[in-house]
Design a protein around this motif. Structure first.
Motif, PDB file in Angstrom:
ATOM      1  N   ASP A 188       1.007  -1.170   0.019  1.00  0.00           N
ATOM      2  CA  ASP A 188      -0.215  -0.154   0.058  1.00  0.00           C
ATOM      3  C   ASP A 188       0.801   1.141  -0.073  1.00  0.00           C
ATOM      4  O   ASP A 188       2.253   1.181   0.473  1.00  0.00           O
ATOM      5  N   PHE A 189       0.568   2.287  -0.398  1.00  0.00           N
ATOM      6  CA  PHE A 189       1.220   3.632  -0.487  1.00  0.00           C
ATOM      7  C   PHE A 189       0.667   4.535   0.603  1.00  0.00           C
ATOM      8  O   PHE A 189      -0.264   4.819   1.029  1.00  0.00           O
ATOM      9  N   GLU A 190       2.009   4.789   1.501  1.00  0.00           N
ATOM     10  CA  GLU A 190       1.932   5.617   2.686  1.00  0.00           C
ATOM     11  C   GLU A 190       1.652   6.916   2.070  1.00  0.00           C
ATOM     12  O   GLU A 190       0.883   7.846   2.675  1.00  0.00           O
ATOM     13  N   TYR A 191       2.565   7.531   1.117  1.00  0.00           N
ATOM     14  CA  TYR A 191       2.167   8.762   0.309  1.00  0.00           C
ATOM     15  C   TYR A 191       2.816   8.307  -1.249  1.00  0.00           C
ATOM     16  O   TYR A 191       3.315   7.577  -1.504  1.00  0.00           O
ATOM     17  N   CYS A 192       2.028   9.433  -1.880  1.00  0.00           N
ATOM     18  CA  CYS A 192       2.317   9.387  -3.324  1.00  0.00           C
ATOM     19  C   CYS A 192       1.948  10.794  -3.512  1.00  0.00           C
ATOM     20  O   CYS A 192       0.872  11.210  -3.703  1.00  0.00           O
ATOM     21  N   TYR A 193       2.772  11.698  -4.020  1.00  0.00           N
ATOM     22  CA  TYR A 193       2.552  13.145  -4.173  1.00  0.00           C
ATOM     23  C   TYR A 193       3.634  13.811  -5.335  1.00  0.00           C
ATOM     24  O   TYR A 193       4.726  13.371  -5.147  1.00  0.00           O
ATOM     25  N   LEU A 194       3.051  14.876  -5.717  1.00  0.00           N
ATOM     26  CA  LEU A 194       4.074  15.876  -6.195  1.00  0.00           C
ATOM     27  C   LEU A 194       3.867  16.975  -5.399  1.00  0.00           C
ATOM     28  O   LEU A 194       2.821  17.291  -4.885  1.00  0.00           O
TER      29      LEU A 194
END
Length: 163
Positions: free
Chosen positions: A24-30
């Protein structure tokens, strides 16, 4: 000589877990640090450790008249690639160059930790797109699918424009 170098701007980042019990993705951002400096970051939490095998499908697509044209679409054994990337397909080595120094995917299997790609700047894409292997201006999609035991576990899509 006239040197013309393009500029890459991130337009979107999508991280998808297809098996939340596995990853799972804890975070994923620009993030825009200022008007000219943007970067992307992600952290994938791995729940079935250690990971002793992983296949990765890389694809680079270009928007052309509303359709996305596939420029590259290659699947590799991720563990074998990192073990001896000097003997690998040069296109994979090129694609790996986008995130190599910004991630902890820099050793052979097994992976017994989360996967982190931290603060990958758009300037890395500038270099890759204009100096290493020149590309035409336009909209691009850099896709990666992370496959374990023939099942796609996660996907990361980076959307960008090259002007």
């Amino acid at each position: 000589y006239l040197l013309i170098i393009g500029k890459v701007e991130f337009s979107n980042l999508k991280c998808t877990s297809w098996d939340p019990e596995w990853v799972d993705f804890e975070y994923c951002y620009l993030k825009a640090y200022n008007r000219t400096f943007r970067y992307l970051s992600l952290k994938a939490k791995l729940y079935k450790l250690p990971v002793k095998e992983i296949k990765v499908n890389f694809a680079l697509l270009k928007r052309f008249g509303g359709l996305k044209t596939t420029l590259y679409n290659i699947t590799i054994d991720g563990c074998k690639f990192v073990k001896d990337e000097t003997k690998a397909n040069p296109i994979i080595t090129y694609l790996y160059g986008f995130y190599r120094v910004y991630s902890n995917i820099n050793h052979t299997c097994p992976y017994d930790h989360d996967i982190i790609m931290e603060k990958i700047p758009a300037t890395v894409f500038d270099t890759q797109f204009s100096e290493i292997l020149p590309f035409a201006r336009g909209e691009y999609l850099f896709k990666s699918n992370w496959i374990y035991q023939s099942n796609n576990k996660a996907s990361v899509h980076v959307y960008l424009s090259y002007t």
